[in-house]
Design an enzyme around this catalytic site. Structure first.
Site, PDB file in Angstrom:
ATOM      1  N   GLU A   5      14.368   1.481   4.672  1.00  0.00           N
ATOM      2  CA  GLU A   5      13.582   0.367   5.201  1.00  0.00           C
ATOM      3  C   GLU A   5      14.348  -0.439   6.242  1.00  0.00           C
ATOM      4  OE1 GLU A   5      13.533   1.419   2.131  1.00  0.00           O
ATOM      5  OE2 GLU A   5      11.434   1.946   1.931  1.00  0.00           O
ATOM      6  N   GLN A  61       6.074   1.072   3.114  1.00  0.00           N
ATOM      7  CA  GLN A  61       5.134   1.696   2.179  1.00  0.00           C
ATOM      8  C   GLN A  61       4.598   0.731   1.111  1.00  0.00           C
ATOM      9  OE1 GLN A  61       6.446   5.425  -0.012  1.00  0.00           O
ATOM     10  NE2 GLN A  61       5.413   6.242   1.782  1.00  0.00           N
ATOM     11  N   HIS A  71       5.395  -2.145  -7.456  1.00  0.00           N
ATOM     12  CA  HIS A  71       4.329  -1.771  -6.514  1.00  0.00           C
ATOM     13  C   HIS A  71       3.235  -2.832  -6.551  1.00  0.00           C
ATOM     14  CE1 HIS A  71       6.343   2.017  -7.580  1.00  0.00           C
ATOM     15  NE2 HIS A  71       5.999   2.444  -6.377  1.00  0.00           N
TER      16      HIS A  71
END
Ligand SMILES: Cc1ncc(C[n+]2csc(CCOP(=O)(O)OP(=O)(O)O)c2C)c(N)n1
Lengths: 322, 335
Positions: free
Chosen positions: A60, A82, A129
């Site tokens: 990242e 993502q 997430h």
């Protein structure tokens, strides 16, 4: 007009932007061949080729750093991370580079770049997430933080972002990616950055919210026939102070709803702004309905994310329900 | 052949002159700091040969993503010393408007990207800039510089890997001065820096960074390859940090001085010997250039020192293209 979900609307914005402006180039993990894990960039590789839709190695800070370097040399990169949860390995690049280069170079260098990333819970993603980390970015001068709550705004805000000369954090509420469908114009249009949207009008109280919580709030008030103003901020930095003050002046009662943890969340800033500037209008305490100050749980996510019950609990503290 | 020879002569003498200017300026700033006339500085003494050797290999259009110890590199590019001094003073003529602490330069006109404090964090930007160069079909390359301590960072590894995977026109120049503040290179990493390149599928090469001519050759070759689309190179230029890490540092706490000014390993001594051996310069030239340079540096220093500080209002500009309502409100209460 075509009926679209948010994924389709963002995809169309990207596609139209890239078709028009060859300085727009995209990079991220699995965005090319795979079309992104949420399929937001589906089909763009075949339209624009691997030089412009770049599948990157898994790093990242490197992806964001490369994006910054591209922007410094005249491109308009759009970076996809993502999941927002994984952006933390790149915070130095965001806070110390992306946000500060215009300032530290005396305005000689600028970073016209968009950093898109899905955020928030509701997809059974557990701790890593599901996070809503907007406060980290809102606390950083030099960034502009945008989050749409519907397909129309998603396309319009993104097309607006592509014409902006400063770095933009574009937070996509992933729970809403496919849950809301809406009429979206096929042609290009922009939704102004820095402007909130009054998505429901009412006189009894004001609910200020954004992103994934907007539909939740709208559902709750419609089910319970609450006569409320609902303000969708759309831009979190800089916030639309005038729109906030206007609704406060109108109703005198305020609830702020967000999914992110309460402490030092965006709601804290809104409360302070109102208290400093419009306290005379208030007819009750400013209430916050937010995620709790804990990590994000997997099985119990419906308890974490504010829902109808908690919103209505707050409403009933401010007004008598019929 | 004859032309190359004259070209080289002019080039190397220019390089040597830049070395003298860098050294003179360096000492001037360090002394001024001791007198309280300058806030802070990171001396570059000892790294002149490698930086100027690299600088000579670049074209003006090439981009530099450097770090805080790159004054000689800037001088070799032709950045006026006023530009450097104004940054050190943070005065109203400073490009960054007195916002950055000394040694954090940025001069767009000379394609020298603004320097941040977090080490190695300009490296991924260099890779992105190199990607954009190829995408735009520009005939440029990027030079990325950093210290050997910086090779321990994630930014270094990310950048090496990305540059190799995308095969972009970037040259990584590790200014291996042996020390990262108090940490010797042996405690920083288990292997020689240049050998790390192999892990990324990149060329790696070591060079004597005290030798301007050898560094020039090695960097020129790496640049030639980068321009030809043959991808990046990692160069490990070995030198020695002759000064303290910064004007706030006392190296006697952690090391004994290995190279002193004028000793045979001082890159300036090395270069003088080399160029004298080639009959490019002689003692008379050396003496006169040093005296002339000292005068220029003294004069420019005094001139720049007199320039007033920036208008406080400028401290809050350039955060965005247009000032936010929050900031205008906050500034209203400050100014
Ligand atoms: C990310 C980060 N951590 C720590 C520091 C503090 N610091 C400044 S310079 C330095 C040493 C750097 O050594 P090296 O990369 O070898 O370069 P040199 O200073 O020797 O030229 C440290 C630890 C910093 N600037 N950035």
């Amino acid at each position: 007009m075509t009926t679209m979900n948010m994924v389709q609307a963002i995809n169309q914005a990207l596609s139209q932007g890239m078709a028009k402006d060859t300085s727009i180039i995209m990079l991220g993990e699995d965005i090319g061949t795979d079309g992104g894990v949420f399929r937001v960039t589906d089909g763009l590789l075949s339209k624009f080729g691997p030089e412009r839709v770049i599948d990157t190695p898994l790093v990242e800070l490197g992806i964001i750093g490369m994006g910054i370097g591209m922007a410094l040399n005249g491109l308009r990169p759009i970076v996809e991370i993502q999941f927002q949860d994984f952006i933390y390995t790149a915070m130095d690049q965001i806070i110390n580079q992306m946000a500060k280069i215009r300032y530290r170079s005396g305005g000689e260098y600028t970073v016209p770049m968009i950093l898109r990333t899905p955020y928030g819970g509701g997809i059974k993603g557990g701790l890593y997430h599901s996070q809503s980390g907007e406060s980290y970015f809102v606390h950083t001068a030099g960034l502009t933080v945008v989050t749409p709550s519907n397909p129309y705004d998603a396309k319009g805000l993104l097309m607006g972002a592509m014409k902006t000369d400063d770095p933009i954090i574009f937070l996509e509420p992933k729970r809403l990616y496919r849950t809301i469908k809406q009429e979206v114009p096929e042609e290009e249009y922009t939704v102004p950055i820095g402007k909130a949207n009054l998505v429901h009008e009412g006189d009894d109280l004001s609910i200020i919210t954004y992103g994934s919580m907007v539909p939740t709030v709208l559902d709750a008030i419609s089910k319970n026939k609450v006569n409320a103003d609902v303000l969708d901020l759309r831009t979190l930095l800089p916030m639309d102070r005038d729109a906030i003050f206007k609704t406060v002046e109108k109703t005198g009662k305020v609830i702020i709803v967000h999914e992110a943890p309460r402490t030092l969340g965006v709601g804290a800033e809104i409360s302070a702004l109102i208290a400093e500037n419009r306290i005379d209008y208030l007819q009750g305490p400013i209430l916050r309905v937010t995620g709790p100050d804990s990590p994000f749980p997997y099985r119990m996510e419906d308890y974490y994310i504010p829902g109808e019950k908690r919103i209505m609990d707050a409403v009933s503290k401010l007004i008598k329900l019929r | 052949m004859a032309d190359t020879k004259t070209d080289n002569k002019t080039k190397f003498i220019k390089g040597y002159t830049a070395m003298v200017l860098s050294r003179t300026l360096d000492k001037k700033i360090v002394n001024a700091q001791r007198q309280g006339r300058v806030g802070f500085y990171t001396p570059t003494m000892g790294q002149e040969a490698l930086q100027i050797g690299a600088g000579m290999a670049l074209e003006d259009r090439d981009l530099i993503y450097g770090y805080y110890r790159d004054v000689p590199l800037m001088i070799s590019r032709g950045v006026p010393i006023e530009t450097i001094l104004n940054q050190i003073f943070g005065n109203s003529a400073d490009i960054s408007k007195g916002r950055q602490m000394p040694s954090h330069f940025g001069v767009k006109k000379f394609n020298f990207m603004s320097v941040p404090s977090p080490v190695a964090s300009n490296m991924p930007l260099a890779v992105g800039a190199a990607y954009s160069i190829r995408y735009k079909k520009e005939n440029k390359i990027v030079l990325s510089t950093f210290g050997e301590g910086s090779t321990s960072t994630p930014d270094f590894h990310a950048s090496m890997n990305l540059a190799a995977v995308f095969n972009v026109p970037v040259v990584f120049l590790c200014e291996n001065n042996g020390w990262a503040i108090s940490m010797p290179v042996e405690k920083q990493t288990k292997v020689e820096i240049w050998t790390k390149a192999a892990a990324y599928g990149m060329r790696g090469i070591k060079v004597d960074g005290n030798n301007m001519l050898e560094t020039y050759e090695v960097v020129s070759d790496a640049i030639k390859r980068a321009r030809a689309g043959e991808g990046p190179t990692l160069i490990d230029a070995i030198s020695y940090r002759m000064g303290p890490h910064s004007t706030s540092d006392d190296p006697s706490k952690y090391r004994s001085q290995e190279v002193t000014e004028g000793s045979e390993n001082d890159p300036i001594t090395v270069t003088e010997k080399l160029l004298k051996g080639m009959n490019y310069i002689d003692d008379k030239f050396i003496e006169s250039i040093k005296a002339k340079t000292q005068k220029i540096v003294d004069d420019k220093f005094d001139e720049c020192e007199k320039i007033p500080p920036p208008d406080p209002a400028t401290a809050f500009q350039d955060v965005y293209k247009n000032m936010t309502w929050m900031l205008s409100e906050e500034v209203g209460g400050i100014l």
